[in-house]
Write a protein that holds these residues in place. Structure first.
Motif: not given
Length: 317
Positions: A19-22, A24-25, A30-31, A35, A202
């Motif tokens: 996951s890009l979101t996880r 990034a964290a 930031s997402q 990206t 996550d």
């Protein structure tokens, strides 16, 4: 732009989390920044590294090649600095823990078995973030909580040992709730409730909640997001229900009950860097964390009874 260690860690974080979101964290971006940076890296390499799927993102064939080589490079980099430091039986110990009921006893109990160590403690709701901190050398050891059916990636020189192989997750609800007097609660009976998102989403906790609720015949209405402590007044005032670690005593105005059929289970792992802790220190750390956990199993009498009935899950000390 040239590739550097930060880019390799980003690529591996995306691969491991899916996951890009996880990811990034994990790397502190930031997402949108993640990206954009991924696109720049892909332009530099000359092809796509990941493609979107129904479950997140997956590596392309080129991505798999890059990830494999990135892991080799990162392993060598981490080992380089670990070898320079070497295992130490004295000095400071940077310890992490998920937010479980025994955190109040960890410093004293670990200090008892590792005298002379100056112990610092970082508490996180996310085992993924703790594992990432271990991998990058920001922690020496950690107590990780993992939802059954999900894993946390640990890269050398990080190793782990199971502390508690399985234990149930309970549900917290207002003491005024009509179900609060039940000895256990059927998940299906919570179909009309608003839910507070579990901490460490996550790690798979939110996905596990959704999967368990779907198996019980409904989709949970996840309406609130709050850190563990901040969620307590929401529960006490009857705004929502939430899954909780069973060791915590029920806060004022709330009831904590087991779920019928144990649809949510977890395990506890002790993880440490072998370049920071030798075998003797790692064994002592395990015993200290086991003692800290056992200190609190009876804080919630319901969990205390479950614990006494399941000696097969007790730590091997």
């Amino acid at each position: 732009m040239d590739l550097d260690i930060r880019h390799l860690r980003m690529i591996c974080a995306i691969a491991e989390s899916g996951s890009l979101t996880r990811a990034a964290a994990q790397v502190g971006l930031s997402q949108p920044a993640m990206t954009n940076l991924l696109r720049r890296v892909e332009n530099l390499i000359g092809g796509e590294l990941f493609v979107r799927s129904r479950t997140g993102v997956e590596p392309t064939p080129l991505g798999n090649q890059v990830i494999a080589r990135a892991r080799i490079v990162l392993s060598e980099v981490d080992a380089l600095f670990g070898d320079l430091l070497g295992p130490s039986e004295a000095g400071s110990l940077r310890l992490g823990s998920v937010h479980v009921g025994c955190v109040g006893s960890i410093v004293n109990r670990v200090g008892d078995v590792l005298p002379g160590r100056e112990i610092s403690l970082r508490i996180e709701p996310s085992a993924v973030l703790l594992a990432e901190a271990l991998t990058h050398g920001r922690l020496d050891a950690a107590l990780l909580g993992v939802i059954e059916g999900f894993d946390v990636s640990l890269a050398p020189p990080v190793v782990s040992r199971t502390l508690v192989p399985r234990y149930p997750i309970f549900v917290a609800l207002s003491a005024a709730h009509p179900l609060a007097g039940n000895e256990e609660i059927r998940l299906a009976d919570l179909r009309d409730e608003a839910w507070i998102s579990p901490p460490g989403a996550d790690d798979g906790s939110l996905a596990a909640l959704r999967a368990s609720c779907r198996a019980a015949g409904f989709e949970p209405d996840v309406r609130f997001e709050a850190p563990s402590g901040a969620a307590r007044p929401l529960v006490a005032d009857g705004h929502g229900v939430r899954l909780v670690d069973p060791c915590w005593p029920a806060p004022a105005g709330t009831a904590v009950r087991p779920l019928a059929g144990e649809p949510q289970m977890a395990r506890l792992l002790v993880a440490w860097r072998r370049d920071r802790l030798g075998d003797a220190a790692a064994g002592a750390l395990y015993r200290g964390l086991a003692a800290a956990f056992i200190d609190h199993v009876h804080d919630n009498p319901v969990f205390g009874r479950w614990w006494e009935a399941h000696p097969e899950v007790h730590p091997l000390v």
